[in-house]
Design a protein around this motif. Structure first.
Motif: not given
Length: 140
Positions: A105, A120, A122-123, A125-126, A132-133, A135
């Motif tokens: 991302l 967020s 990313e949080d 999506l995790r 694995r995400v 940034v």
């Protein structure tokens, strides 16, 4: 591997980071541009016409965004997709279709301290997949 394309310094950093990781792992790379089309089947004639014009413009922007991503990736083979709808759902659907194990991302700034922000992207999506995400660091 899936990378989210965005026309910004952070977006280009995400593309470069995804390319570096994909090359080192000899991984398949998918580039996703997320847009939000408007419905053209509801409202008055003027509203439907405005939505259709908006959709043409947003499709053009997505095409330009993916063309810029192609230029950043150079000759590396990648798939390019346009996700239509809410960002989170578009990313999850593309990650599932491409069988991504990593999602990259673009970094995002928030105006609010971490304790006052909602969760967020990313949080979220995790917690919603086996990937694995990452940034991307815009300086890296």
């Amino acid at each position: 591997m899936l990378v989210i394309s965005e026309r910004s310094a952070r977006g280009y950093a995400a593309l470069r980071q995804a390319l570096e990781v994909a090359r080192s792992a000899d991984a398949r790379l998918t580039v996703l541009a997320v847009i939000r089309r408007e419905r053209t089947d509801i409202g008055c004639g003027r509203c439907r016409q405005g939505a259709a014009l908006w959709n043409c413009q947003i499709d053009s922007i997505a095409a330009e965004q993916l063309a810029e991503a192609r230029a950043v990736l150079g000759s590396y083979p990648a798939a390019f997709e346009v996700g239509d709808g809410p960002e989170l759902r578009s990313i999850i659907d593309a990650a599932d279709r491409s069988d991504a194990d990593v999602i990259v991302l673009p970094g995002r700034r928030s105006r609010f301290p971490r304790r006052l922000r909602r969760q967020s992207l990313e949080d979220r999506l995790r917690t919603l997949g086996e990937w694995r995400v990452v940034v991307a660091d815009p300086l890296g």
